[in-house]
Design an enzyme around this catalytic site. Structure first.
Site, mmCIF file in Angstrom:
data_model
loop_
_atom_site.group_PDB
_atom_site.id
_atom_site.type_symbol
_atom_site.label_atom_id
_atom_site.label_comp_id
_atom_site.label_asym_id
_atom_site.label_seq_id
_atom_site.Cartn_x
_atom_site.Cartn_y
_atom_site.Cartn_z
ATOM 1 N N GLY A 15 122.899 -32.125 75.867
ATOM 2 C CA GLY A 15 122.744 -30.777 76.410
ATOM 3 C C GLY A 15 121.685 -30.000 75.663
ATOM 4 O O GLY A 15 120.884 -30.573 74.918
ATOM 5 N N ASN A 16 121.661 -28.699 75.869
ATOM 6 C CA ASN A 16 120.710 -27.840 75.160
ATOM 7 C C ASN A 16 121.380 -26.493 74.911
ATOM 8 O O ASN A 16 122.508 -26.270 75.333
ATOM 9 C CB ASN A 16 119.407 -27.703 75.966
ATOM 10 C CG ASN A 16 119.639 -27.068 77.317
ATOM 11 O OD1 ASN A 16 119.949 -25.889 77.424
ATOM 12 N ND2 ASN A 16 119.528 -27.870 78.367
ATOM 13 N N ARG A 17 120.703 -25.622 74.206
ATOM 14 C CA ARG A 17 121.339 -24.399 73.727
ATOM 15 C C ARG A 17 121.264 -23.227 74.698
ATOM 16 O O ARG A 17 121.646 -22.104 74.335
ATOM 17 C CB ARG A 17 120.749 -24.015 72.370
ATOM 18 C CG ARG A 17 121.163 -25.007 71.275
ATOM 19 C CD ARG A 17 120.565 -24.627 69.930
ATOM 20 N NE ARG A 17 120.797 -23.235 69.609
ATOM 21 C CZ ARG A 17 119.929 -22.445 68.966
ATOM 22 N NH1 ARG A 17 118.758 -22.920 68.601
ATOM 23 N NH2 ARG A 17 120.221 -21.204 68.711
ATOM 24 N N SER A 18 120.806 -23.430 75.912
ATOM 25 C CA SER A 18 120.729 -22.298 76.836
ATOM 26 C C SER A 18 122.128 -21.783 77.183
ATOM 27 O O SER A 18 123.004 -22.556 77.574
ATOM 28 C CB SER A 18 120.002 -22.724 78.118
ATOM 29 O OG SER A 18 120.001 -21.653 79.022
ATOM 30 N N ALA A 72 117.575 -24.126 81.837
ATOM 31 C CA ALA A 72 116.978 -25.129 80.954
ATOM 32 C C ALA A 72 117.423 -26.491 81.475
ATOM 33 O O ALA A 72 118.606 -26.857 81.383
ATOM 34 C CB ALA A 72 117.456 -24.913 79.523
#
Ligand code: CTP
Ligand code: CA
Length: 232
Positions: A33-36, A100
């Site tokens: 995943g990512n931090r958005s 994102a």
């Protein structure tokens, strides 16, 4: 703020916003995943709604509450987001790609939980490219649909940041590109943001900073001016 003044300058427009960050499964219990957090995208959806638009929010793993009054379509992976936004974009006057989107996904998704092996010292994952959803929309005929992309960049130098943004707008075929500096302590999950919006000739259309709500309204001000001059 437009909302505070009760301006309904987006009335009659159908606005699609993608928000959050995609998750790409590895196995039933893990993902990349990512931090958005989805805050900026949700703020845009909320602001557009407040200004009278009919809003569809394509929500990818939001860490913030759903905005009221929007048609919400939940997705998790980049491929799901692509299906949802491609479908919603057909009827849209404006598409804002604030999500994102993972550039890669695991080549194989295991049906059972991946297990360590007592003898292994590490793990190498094979990833494959996800489609570039914004570029797909930007390079298909989209007359009558204003396409707004985002760019997340860690570049510290202002001129170099703008150059990256200009190149990205061009590569994606977006009508506007919102350039966002991100980093360990910037951009994600915070309530404030600072952006530069780049137009079709690479020009700086506006700079905005402040709360994500106020940045959302400043971006929508540009959308309104373009929607009225190009008769979207
Ligand atoms: N985007 C997309 N599909 C992808 C990746 C990104 O539609 N597979 C969209 C994002 O929603 C955003 C814009 O493209 O509106 C720019 O995303 P960003 O990650 O900043 O740029 P990339 O083109 O992916 O380039 P890179 O990550 O290599 O900087
Ligand atoms: Ca990317």
């Amino acid at each position: 703020l437009a909302a505070a003044s009760g301006r309904r300058d987006l009335a009659g427009l159908r606005v699609v916003v993608t928000a959050g960050g995609t998750r790409e499964p590895l196995d039933p219990v893990r993902f990349l995943g990512n931090r958005s957090s989805g805050k900026q995208g949700v703020a845009i959806a909320e602001a557009a709604r407040a200004r009278g638009a009919e809003v569809t929010l394509i929500a990818a793993n939001l860490e913030v509450a759903d905005p009221g009054g929007c048609d919400i379509r939940r997705v998790s992976t980049a491929l799901e987001l692509q299906d949802a936004v491609t479908d919603a974009a057909r009827e849209a006057d404006v598409v804002v790609m604030a999500a994102a989107v993972a550039d890669y996904r695991p080549a194989d998704v295991s049906e059972s939980k991946l297990k360590k092996d007592a003898s292994d010292s590490g793990l190498t994952l094979e990833l494959v490219r996800n489609p570039d959803i914004l570029a797909g929309l930007g390079h298909a005929p989209h007359d009558g649909t204003l396409l707004v992309g985002f760019a997340a960049e860690t570049e510290p130098d202002d001129e170099a940041l703008l150059a990256l943004g200009r190149a990205k707008r061009e590569a994606k075929g977006a009508d506007l590109l919102v350039v966002n500096r991100v980093g360990w302590h910037e951009g994600f999950a915070t309530d404030e943001n600072a952006v530069v919006v780049i137009g079709r000739d690479g020009e700086i259309v506006t700079r905005a900073h402040g709360t994500k709500t106020s940045v959302a309204h400043d971006i929508l001000d540009v959308v309104v001016s373009m929607a009225t001059t190009t008769a979207v």
